[in-house]
Design an enzyme around this catalytic site. Structure first.
Site, PDB file in Angstrom:
ATOM      1  N   THR A  10      35.929  22.116  63.688  1.00  0.00           N
ATOM      2  CA  THR A  10      35.935  21.935  65.147  1.00  0.00           C
ATOM      3  C   THR A  10      36.170  20.476  65.532  1.00  0.00           C
ATOM      4  O   THR A  10      37.058  20.170  66.329  1.00  0.00           O
ATOM      5  CB  THR A  10      34.559  22.376  65.715  1.00  0.00           C
ATOM      6  N   LYS A  33      25.180  12.997  60.597  1.00  0.00           N
ATOM      7  CA  LYS A  33      23.812  12.469  60.829  1.00  0.00           C
ATOM      8  C   LYS A  33      22.983  12.436  59.555  1.00  0.00           C
ATOM      9  O   LYS A  33      22.217  11.508  59.320  1.00  0.00           O
ATOM     10  CB  LYS A  33      23.108  13.283  61.913  1.00  0.00           C
ATOM     11  N   VAL A  59      24.860  11.035  66.615  1.00  0.00           N
ATOM     12  CA  VAL A  59      23.713  11.257  67.516  1.00  0.00           C
ATOM     13  C   VAL A  59      24.222  11.541  68.922  1.00  0.00           C
ATOM     14  O   VAL A  59      24.967  10.742  69.496  1.00  0.00           O
ATOM     15  CB  VAL A  59      22.790  10.008  67.579  1.00  0.00           C
ATOM     16  N   ILE A  95      27.759  11.585  73.781  1.00  0.00           N
ATOM     17  CA  ILE A  95      26.997  10.590  74.561  1.00  0.00           C
ATOM     18  C   ILE A  95      27.071   9.230  73.863  1.00  0.00           C
ATOM     19  O   ILE A  95      26.688   9.118  72.702  1.00  0.00           O
ATOM     20  CB  ILE A  95      25.499  10.986  74.686  1.00  0.00           C
ATOM     21  N   GLU A 144      23.411  29.026  64.523  1.00  0.00           N
ATOM     22  CA  GLU A 144      24.010  29.540  63.304  1.00  0.00           C
ATOM     23  C   GLU A 144      23.215  30.727  62.770  1.00  0.00           C
ATOM     24  O   GLU A 144      22.060  30.935  63.152  1.00  0.00           O
ATOM     25  CB  GLU A 144      24.052  28.425  62.254  1.00  0.00           C
ATOM     26  N   ASP A 200      17.702  18.805  62.247  1.00  0.00           N
ATOM     27  CA  ASP A 200      18.827  18.124  62.909  1.00  0.00           C
ATOM     28  C   ASP A 200      18.294  17.011  63.834  1.00  0.00           C
ATOM     29  O   ASP A 200      18.779  15.883  63.819  1.00  0.00           O
ATOM     30  CB  ASP A 200      19.613  19.187  63.700  1.00  0.00           C
ATOM     31  N   LYS A 260      18.728  12.702  63.632  1.00  0.00           N
ATOM     32  CA  LYS A 260      19.226  11.919  64.768  1.00  0.00           C
ATOM     33  C   LYS A 260      18.178  10.900  65.226  1.00  0.00           C
ATOM     34  O   LYS A 260      18.503   9.759  65.560  1.00  0.00           O
ATOM     35  CB  LYS A 260      19.626  12.863  65.910  1.00  0.00           C
TER      36      LYS A 260
HETATM   37  N1  HSE Z   1      23.457  21.885  65.729  1.00  0.00           N
HETATM   38  C1  HSE Z   1      23.596  20.724  66.553  1.00  0.00           C
HETATM   39  C2  HSE Z   1      23.044  21.038  67.934  1.00  0.00           C
HETATM   40  C3  HSE Z   1      25.029  20.306  66.633  1.00  0.00           C
HETATM   41  O1  HSE Z   1      22.677  22.203  68.206  1.00  0.00           O
HETATM   42  O2  HSE Z   1      22.914  20.152  68.759  1.00  0.00           O
HETATM   43  C4  HSE Z   1      25.245  18.872  66.962  1.00  0.00           C
HETATM   44  O3  HSE Z   1      24.704  18.008  66.014  1.00  0.00           O
END
Ligand code: HSE
Length: 440
Positions: free
Chosen positions: A28, A118, A145, A149, A203, A214, A218
């Site tokens: 993507t 990240k 991150v 933005i 996912e 995640d 970040k």
């Molecule tokens: N899985 C991450 C989210 C994608 O839902 O924000 C972006 O890092």
């Protein structure tokens, strides 16, 4: 698929020779980046003084059908990152390996690097940035991150003179979408997750998002740029959103709060920070409270800048490509000016405080036996641990039961946790349903 070995000898990018970029990964973000560099080539050339061209794309699966000529692709990523044909490597594979090995190899071969990864920066940022800095190369990671933005570069540059007192971010779109759906439709976590999966926001294995991994990566990066040292991930307190129920969201609403998954960084004493990721109540009036659906935001308080908030799309092809291409423009400018954008402090082993030392306000939801004396027993148990109660909502339920929701005054986490232990053992308590920290 043509080999890269018979390339023209290397020269520096100039008015006659574009900055030559290789993409690693064509998912993507890779396809968004390719499109943006192509569509905005005049804009990029005008702003950097150099043309830019994506000359090669490293992929894993060469049998996949693609709309671009096959001569653009290679499956030999190890050869690609050291090729004389390349000035900049854009790493969009994600995950720790092979990304870390390839980025290191690219830097050793004197290639500038841009990455959206990240996990790579949270785990290997210090080592890789030092390597880049020592070689006068750029290693940029704005897209790692907050997606589109711009927050990494402002923290490195425009805000660097501030003492950052506190930073809180909604850094994961998937969990923010799930929490927003729960709040809007009265859904429980499992149903909201299933809906997010159906829409492609979550996912099939949602662990990285819903368990806060995640967000942890970040938050670790934000902390490292702000305080100049990499934060050991095992020292970050992490909780995800699986334990948040609609009952909590509703109770929070009644008290004037919303529940968000936050990544939080604050200095606890001179040179020591606490980094934590967990769902928390924030007042409906706080700037972060209105950041909904898949949007991300980073709020901070600096000693000179005051309160500041960045918000926007934290994921997706176009917003993330916007951050990647912004970094590529920085690289091109640095090539032209013969400078380096990696000259930021990014040492190792940031000293951190454990979560037990946190001083916070807390939310607690209990199911109790609705009999005389229940409230008195609970208040006494809290009082023994120096936990003051600030607000309360009580609701009678069927079967002689009641639900009580408390907000505490500021107290030490250790005291609060011990107080809950004592409260839970009282005969009048049917269940300790949940507790959460209160921010803002
Ligand atoms: N899985 C991450 C989210 C994608 O839902 O924000 C972006 O890092």
């Amino acid at each position: 698929m043509p080999s890269l070995s018979n390339q023209e000898p290397s020269s520096s990018p100039s008015a006659d020779r574009p900055v030559r970029v290789a993409l690693l990964g064509f998912g993507t973000v890779g396809s968004g980046t390719y499109r943006m560099v192509k569509d905005n080539q005049e804009e990029i050339a005008r702003k950097t003084g150099l043309a830019m061209e994506i000359v090669k794309i490293g992929i894993k699966d060469e049998t996949k059908k693609r709309s671009l000529p096959s001569s653009l692709f290679t499956t030999d990523l190890d050869e690609l990152v050291v090729s004389d044909e390349i000035d900049v490597v854009v790493e969009l594979i994600g995950g720790e390996e092979p990304a870390a090995g390839l980025v290191e190899k690219a830097l050793l071969a004197k290639k500038h690097v841009v990455t959206a990864n990240k996990e790579l920066i949270a785990k290997h940022g210090s080592r890789l940035i030092t390597l880049a800095k020592d070689s006068g190369l750029d290693l940029h990671f704005e897209a790692a991150v907050g997606g589109g933005i711009p927050v990494v570069q402002p923290l490195k540059h425009q805000l660097a003179g501030n003492d950052v007192i506190k930073m809180m971010g909604i850094l994961n779109g998937t969990t923010n979408y799930i929490l927003t759906q729960m709040a809007t439709h009265g859904a429980d976590f499992a149903d909201a997750l299933a809906e997010a999966q159906q829409k492609g926001y979550a996912e099939a294995d949602p662990t990285n998002d819903v368990d806060g991994i995640d967000t942890m990566y970040k938050t670790a990066i934000l902390a490292a740029i702000t305080f100049g040292k990499q934060v050991p991930l095992e020292q970050i307190h992490r909780e995800g959103i699986r334990k948040v129920s609609y009952a909590d969201i509703h109770a929070a609403q009644m008290l004037g709060y919303v529940i968000k998954l936050l990544g939080i960084v604050e200095e606890t004493k001179e040179g020591v920070i606490m980094v934590r990721v967990h769902p928390a109540l924030i007042p409906q009036t706080h700037q972060l409270a209105s950041v909904n659906d898949v949007y991300n935001a980073i709020w901070l308080k600096g000693d000179f800048v005051g309160d500041l908030m960045f918000s926007g799309r934290g994921a997706g092809a176009d917003p993330t490509a916007s951050a990647v291409v912004g970094d590529l423009i920085d690289v091109a400018r640095n090539i032209k000016m013969q400078g380096s954008g990696s000259a930021i402090p990014y040492g190792q082993d940031m000293p951190t405080s454990p979560i037990e030392e946190l001083e916070s306000r807390y939310y607690l939801r209990l199911t109790v036996e609705d009999t005389a004396g229940t409230l008195g027993q609970i208040a006494t148990a809290f009082g023994r641990r120096e936990v003051g109660l600030a607000a309360m909502e009580m609701r009678t339920k069927v079967g002689g039961l009641g639900e009580i929701v408390f907000l505490t005054h500021v107290c030490r986490e250790l005291d609060f946790v011990q107080a809950i232990g004592e409260v839970g053992r009282l005969g009048c308590i049917v269940s300790v349903n949940n507790w959460l920290r209160v921010e803002g």
